[in-house]
Design a protein around this motif. Structure first.
Motif, PDB file in Angstrom:
ATOM      1  N   ARG A   1     -19.727  18.212  24.308  1.00 43.39           N
ATOM      2  CA  ARG A   1     -20.125  16.985  25.000  1.00 43.39           C
ATOM      3  C   ARG A   1     -21.644  16.828  24.985  1.00 43.39           C
ATOM      4  O   ARG A   1     -22.172  15.726  24.778  1.00 43.39           O
ATOM      5  CB  ARG A   1     -19.600  16.981  26.434  1.00 43.39           C
ATOM      6  N   ALA A   2     -22.364  17.921  25.192  1.00 44.17           N
ATOM      7  CA  ALA A   2     -23.823  17.859  25.189  1.00 44.17           C
ATOM      8  C   ALA A   2     -24.332  17.419  23.817  1.00 44.17           C
ATOM      9  O   ALA A   2     -25.257  16.596  23.717  1.00 44.17           O
ATOM     10  CB  ALA A   2     -24.412  19.215  25.572  1.00 44.17           C
ATOM     11  N   ALA A   3     -23.741  17.952  22.743  1.00 47.02           N
ATOM     12  CA  ALA A   3     -24.148  17.545  21.390  1.00 47.02           C
ATOM     13  C   ALA A   3     -23.849  16.070  21.153  1.00 47.02           C
ATOM     14  O   ALA A   3     -24.634  15.356  20.517  1.00 47.02           O
ATOM     15  CB  ALA A   3     -23.433  18.406  20.351  1.00 47.02           C
ATOM     16  N   ALA A   4     -22.727  15.588  21.680  1.00 47.97           N
ATOM     17  CA  ALA A   4     -22.377  14.173  21.538  1.00 47.97           C
ATOM     18  C   ALA A   4     -23.366  13.287  22.282  1.00 47.97           C
ATOM     19  O   ALA A   4     -23.716  12.196  21.818  1.00 47.97           O
ATOM     20  CB  ALA A   4     -20.959  13.931  22.048  1.00 47.97           C
ATOM     21  N   GLU A   5     -23.842  13.750  23.438  1.00 51.15           N
ATOM     22  CA  GLU A   5     -24.798  12.955  24.214  1.00 51.15           C
ATOM     23  C   GLU A   5     -26.143  12.849  23.508  1.00 51.15           C
ATOM     24  O   GLU A   5     -26.919  11.921  23.784  1.00 51.15           O
ATOM     25  CB  GLU A   5     -24.962  13.554  25.612  1.00 51.15           C
TER      26      GLU A   5
END
Length: 520
Positions: A271-275
């Protein structure tokens, strides 16, 4: 100088000849004043939206006459031809999508802004209604905004603003400097391969954990390494963004392992990489489909890669009983969910003759099948590579089979020696730029070691103790980036360079010896 009829052809087509003559006959009526003249006179036979349409036509004339513009040198800039036209009716851009015909839907009252701009040196004009993302991108660039600060102020991830700029860049509303990720040539310039000299994407091949649910016979690393520290993972994502922004390129994170989904905080990190708006790939094993759905709910991966080592009997001997069926079923599920997927095969002497039969079996099952030669490290050292002569024959068969098996894809750089010989065109090789080790990708191991390539010991730093920028700038990284001196002067240098992992695994020096399988 253009006449009013040449500047405002759509307006003229909507007016009776007598009305057109009345509007254009006034003393001092010019192109700049004509929209105001329409608005002031009005009256029967003049559509109420016509002043707005005239202002858009004037903007198109101005954009078309703008000077040629070079790419900026050090920052994003607005397209110099961009014109913003406030209007009071929606649907006006449709007049420029239907030649001389009327649009299917006529304009309706509604305030907005219409954008007109020219794409590069092509002279092609685009006109469309501005959306909120377009206007935000224009504002960010015009004000030279600091994106992390702007993101904090707006309470959104910085990747949201990066994505806004990227969309505007794709549409040509803003211009970017050329990629800062460019090779230093070690060979004579060749226009055919100039496009392979610079990269637009930088990838972290990130091995989060050594934990794996398989024990493959060709595994190159079963050593004990700790899982990657989660807090450092978050700061590394920020460093990757800075690294890419400074070079005007896109970032990709390819999560691997072991099995990356067995990393304890994998979905948080995903999720952090997607953000950050990175492209995200998974290099792993078949998993329960609900785990894939969790990925999709956050962001669709750019691809999910799994491995097969040949047809069922041989594959299961290498990867474990039942693996072939489980993996093929998983590929069907990925395809059903719309997840781009592909299969990687590690090529040995014992499965070389199974590649094309496997391709036939996988048609319609997966989006691509490709291969890497085995590097004789770790447990894979107990297996065998083919000899150079038989490998050349295999490459010739593979190249010939490409037109018959659409599932086959290109990765092995030495295929370019075949394509150059028969003049069928070159491709980017292993990483799109020949061997991309320490150029457009690096491999990060779970304990923080950074290697130019995961397939062989090629240490260039520690991401625990150093920043990504420092590791990339290291002398060790520069040596791998340059490649083997034996390839200097080769016409295929930018799209080949052989495989240093295979070269090293055969006891040769990867930075000075030639790939022993190269027959050029």
């Amino acid at each position: 100088m253009s006449t009013l009829a040449e500047v405002f052809p759509r307006c003229r087509s909507l007016l009776a000849p007598a009305v057109w003559r009345r509007l254009t006959a006034g003393p001092g009526t010019s192109a700049d004043s004509f929209p105001d003249v329409i608005e002031q006179q009005g009256g029967p036979g003049i559509p109420p939206f016509l002043p707005g349409l005239a202002r858009i036509e004037l903007a198109r004339c101005t954009a078309a006459a703008s000077r040629e513009f070079p790419l900026p040198s050090d920052s994003y800039t607005l397209n110099p031809s961009l014109q913003l036209t406030p209007v009071r009716y929606s649907g006006l851009p449709l007049f420029f999508d239907c030649d001389d015909r009327l649009p299917a839907e006529m304009p309706e009252p509604g305030d907005g802004i219409v954008m007109t701009w020219r794409i590069g040196d092509s002279g092609r004009l685009w006109t469309r209604a501005a959306q909120s993302g377009d206007l935000l991108a224009i504002k960010l660039v015009a004000e030279d905004a600091d994106l992390p600060s702007a993101a904090r102020e707006a309470s959104v991830p910085v990747g949201t603003l990066d994505a806004v700029l990227r969309a505007a860049l794709r549409d040509g509303l803003i211009l970017s400097p050329s990629s800062g990720l460019r090779r230093e040539p070690t060979f004579p310039a060749d226009p055919q391969i100039e496009r392979f000299m610079s990269a637009n994407v930088f990838t972290l091949q990130w091995h989060l954990t050594q934990t794996c649910d398989l024990h493959c016979r060709h595994c190159y690393d079963r050593s004990r390494r700790s899982d990657f520290p989660f807090e450092r993972a978050l700061t590394l994502l920020d460093e990757l963004r800075s690294f890419c922004c400074s070079r005007f390129i896109r970032g990709q994170v390819s999560f691997s392992g072991g099995n990356p989904l067995l990393y304890p905080r994998f979905f948080e990190l995903y999720r952090a990489a997607a953000e950050y708006d990175f492209m995200i790939a998974i290099l792993g094993n078949a998993v329960e489909i609900d785990q894939v759905q969790r990925l999709i709910d956050v962001r669709m991966p750019v691809y999910y890669q799994v491995s097969l080592e040949g047809l069922e009997e041989h594959n299961d001997r290498i990867r474990g009983q039942g693996n072939f069926r489980r993996t093929v079923d998983f590929l069907h599920e990925l395809t059903r969910l719309g997840v781009p997927n592909m299969v990687m095969l590690t090529l040995t002497r014992h499965n070389m003759d199974q590649v094309l039969p496997l391709a036939k079996a996988l048609e319609g099952v997966t989006g691509g099948l490709t291969f890497n030669r085995l590097a004789l490290f770790g447990e894979g050292a107990a297996l065998e590579l083919p000899g150079p002569a038989e490998y050349r024959l295999f490459l010739e068969r593979y190249a010939a089979a490409l037109e018959h098996y659409p599932v086959l894809t290109l990765k092995e750089s030495l295929l370019n020696t075949i394509f150059e010989a028969d003049q069928s065109g070159l491709f980017g090789g292993c990483a799109g730029h020949g061997c991309g080790a320490a150029f457009n990708f690096v491999s990060i191991l779970s304990d923080g070691e950074v290697h130019a390539c995961r397939k062989f010991p090629s240490y260039i730093g520690s991401i625990i103790d150093q920043s990504l920028e420092a590791v990339y700038a290291s002398d060790a990284a520069a040596r791998y980036r340059r490649g083997s001196s034996a390839c200097d002067g080769c016409s295929l240098n930018a799209v080949c360079r052989g495989c240093p992992a295979v070269t090293a695994s055969l006891g040769l020096r990867p930075l000075s010896d030639k790939d022993p399988f190269c027959f050029k």
